[in-house]
Design a protein around this motif. Structure first.
Motif, PDB file in Angstrom:
ATOM      1  N   MET A  10       5.719   6.580  12.432  1.00 48.07           N
ATOM      2  CA  MET A  10       4.463   6.813  11.721  1.00 48.07           C
ATOM      3  C   MET A  10       4.683   6.857  10.210  1.00 48.07           C
ATOM      4  N   ILE A  11       5.801   7.426   9.761  1.00 46.78           N
ATOM      5  CA  ILE A  11       6.095   7.437   8.321  1.00 46.78           C
ATOM      6  C   ILE A  11       6.325   6.013   7.815  1.00 46.78           C
ATOM      7  N   VAL A  12       7.113   5.238   8.539  1.00 45.14           N
ATOM      8  CA  VAL A  12       7.384   3.856   8.124  1.00 45.14           C
ATOM      9  C   VAL A  12       6.083   3.052   8.101  1.00 45.14           C
ATOM     10  N   ASN A  13       5.252   3.227   9.125  1.00 42.63           N
ATOM     11  CA  ASN A  13       3.978   2.516   9.174  1.00 42.63           C
ATOM     12  C   ASN A  13       3.084   2.928   8.012  1.00 42.63           C
ATOM     13  N   CYS A  14       3.048   4.193   7.686  1.00 45.98           N
ATOM     14  CA  CYS A  14       2.214   4.683   6.596  1.00 45.98           C
ATOM     15  C   CYS A  14       2.673   4.132   5.250  1.00 45.98           C
ATOM     16  N   VAL A  15       3.965   4.077   5.036  1.00 48.76           N
ATOM     17  CA  VAL A  15       4.498   3.567   3.773  1.00 48.76           C
ATOM     18  C   VAL A  15       4.206   2.070   3.631  1.00 48.76           C
ATOM     19  N   GLN A  16       4.283   1.320   4.715  1.00 52.44           N
ATOM     20  CA  GLN A  16       4.083  -0.127   4.654  1.00 52.44           C
ATOM     21  C   GLN A  16       2.610  -0.532   4.673  1.00 52.44           C
ATOM     22  N   ARG A  17       1.737   0.326   5.148  1.00 51.71           N
ATOM     23  CA  ARG A  17       0.321  -0.005   5.326  1.00 51.71           C
ATOM     24  C   ARG A  17      -0.420  -0.050   3.987  1.00 51.71           C
ATOM     25  N   ASP A  18      -1.372  -0.963   3.881  1.00 49.39           N
ATOM     26  CA  ASP A  18      -2.262  -1.027   2.721  1.00 49.39           C
ATOM     27  C   ASP A  18      -3.554  -0.287   3.071  1.00 49.39           C
ATOM     28  N   PHE A  19      -3.749   0.865   2.453  1.00 53.76           N
ATOM     29  CA  PHE A  19      -4.962   1.633   2.654  1.00 53.76           C
ATOM     30  C   PHE A  19      -6.019   1.168   1.650  1.00 53.76           C
ATOM     31  N   LYS A  20      -7.275   1.454   1.950  1.00 52.42           N
ATOM     32  CA  LYS A  20      -8.355   1.085   1.034  1.00 52.42           C
ATOM     33  C   LYS A  20      -8.231   1.860  -0.271  1.00 52.42           C
ATOM     34  N   LYS A  21      -7.820   3.107  -0.162  1.00 55.79           N
ATOM     35  CA  LYS A  21      -7.625   3.954  -1.348  1.00 55.79           C
ATOM     36  C   LYS A  21      -6.171   4.420  -1.365  1.00 55.79           C
ATOM     37  N   ASP A  22      -5.579   4.437  -2.544  1.00 59.06           N
ATOM     38  CA  ASP A  22      -4.189   4.883  -2.665  1.00 59.06           C
ATOM     39  C   ASP A  22      -4.028   6.356  -2.301  1.00 59.06           C
ATOM     40  N   ILE A  23      -5.078   7.147  -2.555  1.00 60.07           N
ATOM     41  CA  ILE A  23      -4.990   8.573  -2.250  1.00 60.07           C
ATOM     42  C   ILE A  23      -4.833   8.806  -0.753  1.00 60.07           C
ATOM     43  N   LYS A  74      -3.039   7.043   1.308  1.00 59.83           N
ATOM     44  CA  LYS A  74      -1.608   6.914   1.622  1.00 59.83           C
ATOM     45  C   LYS A  74      -0.846   8.164   1.197  1.00 59.83           C
ATOM     46  N   VAL A  75      -1.150   8.665   0.016  1.00 58.66           N
ATOM     47  CA  VAL A  75      -0.468   9.858  -0.487  1.00 58.66           C
ATOM     48  C   VAL A  75      -0.741  11.058   0.414  1.00 58.66           C
ATOM     49  N   VAL A  76      -2.000  11.231   0.813  1.00 53.85           N
ATOM     50  CA  VAL A  76      -2.363  12.362   1.675  1.00 53.85           C
ATOM     51  C   VAL A  76      -1.648  12.256   3.016  1.00 53.85           C
ATOM     52  N   TRP A  77      -1.647  11.065   3.624  1.00 54.45           N
ATOM     53  CA  TRP A  77      -0.979  10.909   4.923  1.00 54.45           C
ATOM     54  C   TRP A  77       0.520  11.155   4.814  1.00 54.45           C
ATOM     55  N   ILE A  78       1.142  10.663   3.761  1.00 56.11           N
ATOM     56  CA  ILE A  78       2.589  10.888   3.594  1.00 56.11           C
ATOM     57  C   ILE A  78       2.887  12.374   3.416  1.00 56.11           C
ATOM     58  N   LEU A  79       2.081  13.047   2.612  1.00 60.68           N
ATOM     59  CA  LEU A  79       2.284  14.495   2.435  1.00 60.68           C
ATOM     60  C   LEU A  79       2.080  15.247   3.743  1.00 60.68           C
ATOM     61  N   LEU A  80       1.055  14.872   4.497  1.00 62.40           N
ATOM     62  CA  LEU A  80       0.839  15.516   5.793  1.00 62.40           C
ATOM     63  C   LEU A  80       2.007  15.260   6.740  1.00 62.40           C
ATOM     64  N   LEU A  81       2.492  14.018   6.755  1.00 67.89           N
ATOM     65  CA  LEU A  81       3.610  13.674   7.635  1.00 67.89           C
ATOM     66  C   LEU A  81       4.902  14.401   7.242  1.00 67.89           C
ATOM     67  N   ILE A  82       5.035  14.737   5.975  1.00 72.12           N
ATOM     68  CA  ILE A  82       6.225  15.456   5.531  1.00 72.12           C
ATOM     69  C   ILE A  82       6.118  16.953   5.814  1.00 72.12           C
ATOM     70  N   PHE A  83       4.947  17.539   5.531  1.00 68.97           N
ATOM     71  CA  PHE A  83       4.831  18.998   5.615  1.00 68.97           C
ATOM     72  C   PHE A  83       4.408  19.521   6.985  1.00 68.97           C
ATOM     73  N   ILE A  84       3.667  18.750   7.760  1.00 69.30           N
ATOM     74  CA  ILE A  84       3.366  19.150   9.144  1.00 69.30           C
ATOM     75  C   ILE A  84       3.651  17.945  10.049  1.00 69.30           C
ATOM     76  N   PRO A  85       4.917  17.643  10.246  1.00 68.82           N
ATOM     77  CA  PRO A  85       5.332  16.366  10.824  1.00 68.82           C
ATOM     78  C   PRO A  85       4.793  16.048  12.219  1.00 68.82           C
ATOM     79  N   VAL A  86       4.942  16.923  13.169  1.00 69.11           N
ATOM     80  CA  VAL A  86       4.572  16.576  14.545  1.00 69.11           C
ATOM     81  C   VAL A  86       3.059  16.447  14.683  1.00 69.11           C
ATOM     82  N   ALA A 140       1.833  13.396  12.762  1.00 68.35           N
ATOM     83  CA  ALA A 140       2.225  12.145  13.417  1.00 68.35           C
ATOM     84  C   ALA A 140       1.300  11.830  14.582  1.00 68.35           C
ATOM     85  N   VAL A 141       0.949  12.840  15.357  1.00 71.68           N
ATOM     86  CA  VAL A 141       0.033  12.629  16.486  1.00 71.68           C
ATOM     87  C   VAL A 141      -1.346  12.235  15.972  1.00 71.68           C
TER      88      VAL A 141
END
Length: 83
Positions: A34-47, A49-61, A64-65
């Protein structure tokens, strides 16, 4: 009789430990994908991507679900419909 029950109990705990380890490895792989997919994905808004990456880092499981069902699975369904 007691040694047999003790042995069965120990075997049950060993099987339970391996099941827990397998589930933990599954969650780790899901999180990494999910982290790799999030980093490679083009979101409509850059924010987004940033929010999803932060969520995946701080509350991973949990993140990710949620990411799997909210973002990743929608993309899979869209790709199947295009075929």
């Amino acid at each position: 009789m007691e040694p047999l029950l003790f042995t069965i109990g120990i075997l049950f705990l060993i099987i339970l430990a391996f099941a827990a380890l397998g589930f933990a490895i599954f969650l780790l792989i899901l999180w990494l994908v999910m982290i790799v997919n999030c980093v490679q994905r083009d979101f409509k808004k850059d924010i987004d991507k940033v929010v999803w990456i932060l969520l995946l880092i701080f509350i991973p499981v949990l993140a990710a679900v949620f990411y799997y069902f909210i973002v990743f699975k929608k993309d899979l369904i869209k790709k199947k419909k295009k075929r």
